[in-house]
Design a protein around this motif. Sequence first.
Motif, PDB file in Angstrom:
ATOM      1  N   GLU A 231     -31.467   0.319  27.335  1.00 39.04           N
ATOM      2  CA  GLU A 231     -30.450   0.210  28.297  1.00 39.04           C
ATOM      3  C   GLU A 231     -30.887  -0.786  29.364  1.00 39.04           C
ATOM      4  O   GLU A 231     -31.953  -0.749  29.707  1.00 39.04           O
ATOM      5  N   HIS A 232     -29.820  -1.443  30.058  1.00 40.27           N
ATOM      6  CA  HIS A 232     -30.035  -2.189  31.298  1.00 40.27           C
ATOM      7  C   HIS A 232     -28.935  -2.015  32.063  1.00 40.27           C
ATOM      8  O   HIS A 232     -27.904  -2.792  32.307  1.00 40.27           O
ATOM      9  N   PRO A 233     -28.782  -0.501  32.703  1.00 36.89           N
ATOM     10  CA  PRO A 233     -27.589  -0.471  33.443  1.00 36.89           C
ATOM     11  C   PRO A 233     -27.207  -1.216  34.717  1.00 36.89           C
ATOM     12  O   PRO A 233     -25.672  -1.683  34.566  1.00 36.89           O
ATOM     13  N   THR A 234     -28.072  -1.721  35.301  1.00 36.13           N
ATOM     14  CA  THR A 234     -27.412  -2.535  36.607  1.00 36.13           C
ATOM     15  C   THR A 234     -26.799  -3.862  36.166  1.00 36.13           C
ATOM     16  O   THR A 234     -26.269  -4.454  36.895  1.00 36.13           O
ATOM     17  N   GLN A 235     -27.344  -4.228  34.779  1.00 37.75           N
ATOM     18  CA  GLN A 235     -26.694  -5.751  34.373  1.00 37.75           C
ATOM     19  C   GLN A 235     -25.354  -5.332  33.686  1.00 37.75           C
ATOM     20  O   GLN A 235     -24.594  -5.949  34.135  1.00 37.75           O
ATOM     21  N   ALA A 236     -25.115  -4.338  33.153  1.00 37.95           N
ATOM     22  CA  ALA A 236     -23.732  -3.900  32.785  1.00 37.95           C
ATOM     23  C   ALA A 236     -22.872  -3.891  33.904  1.00 37.95           C
ATOM     24  O   ALA A 236     -21.645  -4.275  33.952  1.00 37.95           O
TER      25      ALA A 236
ATOM     26  N   HIS B 265     -23.602 -14.897  30.612  1.00 37.01           N
ATOM     27  CA  HIS B 265     -25.255 -14.670  30.052  1.00 37.01           C
ATOM     28  C   HIS B 265     -26.053 -13.802  30.930  1.00 37.01           C
ATOM     29  O   HIS B 265     -25.837 -14.351  32.374  1.00 37.01           O
ATOM     30  N   PRO B 266     -26.790 -13.040  30.540  1.00 38.29           N
ATOM     31  CA  PRO B 266     -27.577 -12.341  31.543  1.00 38.29           C
ATOM     32  C   PRO B 266     -28.806 -12.906  31.936  1.00 38.29           C
ATOM     33  O   PRO B 266     -29.454 -12.642  33.006  1.00 38.29           O
ATOM     34  N   GLY B 267     -28.889 -13.988  31.304  1.00 42.06           N
ATOM     35  CA  GLY B 267     -30.330 -14.862  31.648  1.00 42.06           C
ATOM     36  C   GLY B 267     -31.581 -14.114  31.138  1.00 42.06           C
ATOM     37  O   GLY B 267     -31.575 -12.861  30.988  1.00 42.06           O
ATOM     38  N   PRO B 268     -32.630 -14.721  31.072  1.00 42.30           N
ATOM     39  CA  PRO B 268     -32.726 -16.131  31.093  1.00 42.30           C
ATOM     40  C   PRO B 268     -32.275 -16.939  29.861  1.00 42.30           C
ATOM     41  O   PRO B 268     -32.101 -16.369  28.809  1.00 42.30           O
ATOM     42  N   ILE B 269     -31.514 -18.240  30.392  1.00 45.71           N
ATOM     43  CA  ILE B 269     -30.861 -18.947  29.262  1.00 45.71           C
ATOM     44  C   ILE B 269     -31.562 -19.576  28.520  1.00 45.71           C
ATOM     45  O   ILE B 269     -32.752 -20.181  28.980  1.00 45.71           O
TER      46      ILE B 269
ATOM     47  N   MET C 148     -37.654   0.786  37.861  1.00 51.33           N
ATOM     48  CA  MET C 148     -38.875   0.611  36.661  1.00 51.33           C
ATOM     49  C   MET C 148     -38.305  -0.263  35.424  1.00 51.33           C
ATOM     50  O   MET C 148     -37.169  -0.056  35.192  1.00 51.33           O
ATOM     51  N   ARG C 149     -38.981  -1.219  35.056  1.00 52.83           N
ATOM     52  CA  ARG C 149     -39.017  -1.879  33.857  1.00 52.83           C
ATOM     53  C   ARG C 149     -40.040  -1.773  33.030  1.00 52.83           C
ATOM     54  O   ARG C 149     -41.185  -1.950  33.317  1.00 52.83           O
ATOM     55  N   HIS C 150     -39.662  -1.346  31.609  1.00 52.03           N
ATOM     56  CA  HIS C 150     -40.708  -1.201  30.825  1.00 52.03           C
ATOM     57  C   HIS C 150     -40.335  -1.430  29.189  1.00 52.03           C
ATOM     58  O   HIS C 150     -39.107  -1.379  28.969  1.00 52.03           O
TER      59      HIS C 150
ATOM     60  N   GLU D 262     -42.599  -5.813  32.538  1.00 50.05           N
ATOM     61  CA  GLU D 262     -42.342  -6.805  31.987  1.00 50.05           C
ATOM     62  C   GLU D 262     -41.723  -7.788  32.784  1.00 50.05           C
ATOM     63  O   GLU D 262     -41.527  -7.464  33.892  1.00 50.05           O
ATOM     64  N   ALA D 263     -41.639  -9.063  32.262  1.00 52.66           N
ATOM     65  CA  ALA D 263     -41.477 -10.185  33.155  1.00 52.66           C
ATOM     66  C   ALA D 263     -39.885 -10.161  33.629  1.00 52.66           C
ATOM     67  O   ALA D 263     -39.011  -9.431  33.100  1.00 52.66           O
ATOM     68  N   SER D 264     -39.751 -10.588  34.771  1.00 53.14           N
ATOM     69  CA  SER D 264     -38.423 -10.382  35.483  1.00 53.14           C
ATOM     70  C   SER D 264     -38.123 -11.392  36.446  1.00 53.14           C
ATOM     71  O   SER D 264     -38.968 -11.448  37.331  1.00 53.14           O
ATOM     72  N   THR D 265     -36.997 -12.306  36.512  1.00 47.09           N
ATOM     73  CA  THR D 265     -36.628 -13.070  37.794  1.00 47.09           C
ATOM     74  C   THR D 265     -35.757 -12.541  38.342  1.00 47.09           C
ATOM     75  O   THR D 265     -35.683 -12.113  39.622  1.00 47.09           O
ATOM     76  N   ARG D 266     -34.501 -12.161  37.601  1.00 47.23           N
ATOM     77  CA  ARG D 266     -33.279 -11.976  38.392  1.00 47.23           C
ATOM     78  C   ARG D 266     -33.233 -10.567  38.649  1.00 47.23           C
ATOM     79  O   ARG D 266     -33.018 -10.150  40.156  1.00 47.23           O
ATOM     80  N   THR D 267     -33.712  -9.607  37.958  1.00 51.65           N
ATOM     81  CA  THR D 267     -33.604  -8.027  38.342  1.00 51.65           C
ATOM     82  C   THR D 267     -34.539  -7.608  39.469  1.00 51.65           C
ATOM     83  O   THR D 267     -34.232  -7.083  40.467  1.00 51.65           O
ATOM     84  N   ARG D 268     -35.849  -8.150  39.253  1.00 47.07           N
ATOM     85  CA  ARG D 268     -36.867  -7.675  40.201  1.00 47.07           C
ATOM     86  C   ARG D 268     -36.616  -8.345  41.635  1.00 47.07           C
ATOM     87  O   ARG D 268     -36.552  -7.660  42.621  1.00 47.07           O
TER      88      ARG D 268
HETATM   89  N1   CP Z   1     -30.858 -10.157  33.131  1.00 50.50           N
HETATM   90  C1   CP Z   1     -32.195 -10.060  33.507  1.00 50.50           C
HETATM   91  O1   CP Z   1     -32.462  -8.779  33.217  1.00 50.50           O
HETATM   92  O2   CP Z   1     -33.076 -11.026  33.872  1.00 50.50           O
HETATM   93  P1   CP Z   1     -34.293 -11.043  34.284  1.00 50.50           P
HETATM   94  O3   CP Z   1     -35.280 -10.345  32.747  1.00 50.50           O
HETATM   95  O4   CP Z   1     -34.780 -12.208  34.844  1.00 50.50           O
HETATM   96  O5   CP Z   1     -34.479  -9.793  35.251  1.00 50.50           O
END
Ligand code: CP
Length: 307
Positions: free
Chosen positions: A132-137, A260-264, A104-106, A51-57
């Motif tokens: 879940e998104h554990p590292t975000q929490a 806000h976890p983003g993307p805003i 991994m993100r799915h 899945e798309a990601s900017t921050r986490t990846r």
């Molecule tokens: N907060 C978060 O998971 O952002 P990304 O989708 O950009 O990784």
Amino acid sequence: MPAGLLGIEDLTREHIQAILDRSRDFQPRAEPNFRKLDLLRGRMVVNLFFEASTRTRTSFEIAAKRLGADAISITAQASSVSKGESLVDTLNTLAAMRPDAIIMRHAASGAPHFLQRHLETPIINAGDGTHEHPTQALLDARTILDRGAKLEGLRVAIIGDIAHSRVARSNVYLLSKFGADIVLCGPASLLPAELAQIAPGVTLTNNMDEAIRGADVIMMLRVQLERQHEMAFPSSEYFQFYGLRLEHLRLASPDVIVMHPGPINRGREISSEVADSQRSVILNQVENGIAVRMAVLERVLCGVAGH
Ligand code: CP
């Protein structure tokens, strides 16, 4: 069984505290350039994002490199999944190259849990569907603690598309373990009643003013259109009822922080005036993402800071 990180639900409070404490050692100091460490020299992690990601990846990649590890990133489009290879075959193929962890993100809830049962390589969950998104929490908790707040007794309002939010679930599990009062708020169609039962200290409301009154932390969520078959509200109407504006902050604690976890989505769930205000810690969250993911990688690859 390999000790990856699949979720917050199964972690103990002590374990979480150890990761949060260790992440402080990795926060940037006054010097402008980060000194690269060699704690994970010779190790390799694979970032596998379906899945798309900017921050986490990006922050997992930076975290791995700052610890001296090699990091390789693969997206769904660039993998042989796009040629019909099954997820299990893809994971087994990557595991045969002997990485030390797979991040991994799915889009499917439970995908990393299912795969971990078939794989010796530890998996770190970077977000699975609506689960879940554990590292975000963890990075959210680090950001709250950085403000000098204690989690115990804190009033945290989580507002928006609760139904589809893995960020909300992981935060509820974490904050509840530390004795916070959590108010989940959103339109009825995006606020399942059963969420009040997933952890102690959770209440639900459809009324945004009620959620924000006395809040120490306001956590806004994006409406996840990609997980909905139809938009429950036109966007202008959504903003009118569930968009955070400056006037809302007057109802909250004087020291309230806005997360806000983003993307805003400016003008949909949060106004630009709030997102760019002194109360906003959105970029602090992003910065803490690297430190917290360094602590998680160290724990998973070296078995420290929590084992
Ligand atoms: N907060 C978060 O998971 O952002 P990304 O989708 O950009 O990784």
